[in-house]
Design a protein around this motif. Sequence first.
Motif, PDB file in Angstrom:
ATOM      1  N   ASP A 168      -7.205  -3.556  -5.929  1.00  0.00           N
ATOM      2  CA  ASP A 168      -8.021  -2.979  -4.867  1.00  0.00           C
ATOM      3  C   ASP A 168      -7.774  -3.768  -3.588  1.00  0.00           C
ATOM      4  O   ASP A 168      -7.898  -4.991  -3.566  1.00  0.00           O
ATOM      5  CB  ASP A 168      -9.489  -3.058  -5.280  1.00  0.00           C
ATOM      6  N   THR A 169      -7.445  -3.079  -2.513  1.00  0.00           N
ATOM      7  CA  THR A 169      -7.152  -3.742  -1.250  1.00  0.00           C
ATOM      8  C   THR A 169      -8.342  -4.551  -0.745  1.00  0.00           C
ATOM      9  O   THR A 169      -8.170  -5.631  -0.195  1.00  0.00           O
ATOM     10  CB  THR A 169      -6.746  -2.708  -0.176  1.00  0.00           C
ATOM     11  N   GLN A 170      -9.542  -4.049  -0.930  1.00  0.00           N
ATOM     12  CA  GLN A 170     -10.724  -4.740  -0.423  1.00  0.00           C
ATOM     13  C   GLN A 170     -11.178  -5.883  -1.323  1.00  0.00           C
ATOM     14  O   GLN A 170     -11.997  -6.704  -0.909  1.00  0.00           O
ATOM     15  CB  GLN A 170     -11.881  -3.754  -0.255  1.00  0.00           C
ATOM     16  N   ASN A 171     -10.679  -5.951  -2.539  1.00  0.00           N
ATOM     17  CA  ASN A 171     -11.115  -6.984  -3.484  1.00  0.00           C
ATOM     18  C   ASN A 171      -9.918  -7.650  -4.158  1.00  0.00           C
ATOM     19  O   ASN A 171      -9.869  -7.757  -5.380  1.00  0.00           O
ATOM     20  CB  ASN A 171     -12.044  -6.368  -4.530  1.00  0.00           C
ATOM     21  N   ARG A 172      -8.968  -8.081  -3.385  1.00  0.00           N
ATOM     22  CA  ARG A 172      -7.742  -8.688  -3.923  1.00  0.00           C
ATOM     23  C   ARG A 172      -8.032  -9.887  -4.820  1.00  0.00           C
ATOM     24  O   ARG A 172      -7.332 -10.113  -5.795  1.00  0.00           O
ATOM     25  CB  ARG A 172      -6.831  -9.105  -2.780  1.00  0.00           C
ATOM     26  N   GLN A 176      -7.755   1.277   6.230  1.00  0.00           N
ATOM     27  CA  GLN A 176      -8.155  -0.023   5.708  1.00  0.00           C
ATOM     28  C   GLN A 176      -9.182   0.071   4.589  1.00  0.00           C
ATOM     29  O   GLN A 176      -9.566  -0.918   4.019  1.00  0.00           O
ATOM     30  CB  GLN A 176      -8.718  -0.887   6.845  1.00  0.00           C
ATOM     31  N   GLU A 177      -9.649   1.263   4.282  1.00  0.00           N
ATOM     32  CA  GLU A 177     -10.684   1.404   3.263  1.00  0.00           C
ATOM     33  C   GLU A 177     -10.198   2.278   2.115  1.00  0.00           C
ATOM     34  O   GLU A 177      -9.334   3.123   2.280  1.00  0.00           O
ATOM     35  CB  GLU A 177     -11.944   1.999   3.880  1.00  0.00           C
ATOM     36  N   ASN A 178     -10.756   2.049   0.966  1.00  0.00           N
ATOM     37  CA  ASN A 178     -10.459   2.859  -0.217  1.00  0.00           C
ATOM     38  C   ASN A 178      -8.977   2.927  -0.562  1.00  0.00           C
ATOM     39  O   ASN A 178      -8.461   3.972  -0.937  1.00  0.00           O
ATOM     40  CB  ASN A 178     -11.011   4.284  -0.042  1.00  0.00           C
ATOM     41  N   CYS A 179      -8.284   1.828  -0.430  1.00  0.00           N
ATOM     42  CA  CYS A 179      -6.861   1.794  -0.738  1.00  0.00           C
ATOM     43  C   CYS A 179      -6.606   0.913  -1.965  1.00  0.00           C
ATOM     44  O   CYS A 179      -7.371   0.009  -2.266  1.00  0.00           O
ATOM     45  CB  CYS A 179      -6.064   1.206   0.425  1.00  0.00           C
ATOM     46  N   LYS A 232       0.843  -1.192   0.000  1.00  0.00           N
ATOM     47  CA  LYS A 232       0.000   0.000   0.000  1.00  0.00           C
ATOM     48  C   LYS A 232       0.875   1.236   0.000  1.00  0.00           C
ATOM     49  O   LYS A 232       2.006   1.227   0.483  1.00  0.00           O
ATOM     50  CB  LYS A 232      -0.900   0.027   1.230  1.00  0.00           C
TER      51      LYS A 232
END
Length: 64
Positions: free
Chosen positions: A39-43, A22-25, A14
Amino acid sequence: MLDMPYEHELAFHKSSYSSGRQENCVEVAETPSGAAMRDTQNRSLGHLTFPKQEWSALLIATRR
């Protein structure tokens, strides 16, 4: 997303600007031919790849 033979070797990280958020990264991995971003939330959805010229142009444009 391109199929890359070295995909399992990508070392995503990151941005230092994320500073623990933890969000929008997004995460970036440097590759021999440019960079990969995910997308960090959707690896699990994979990543996008960018040739060196395009990645450099993006970085230059965002630093202005």
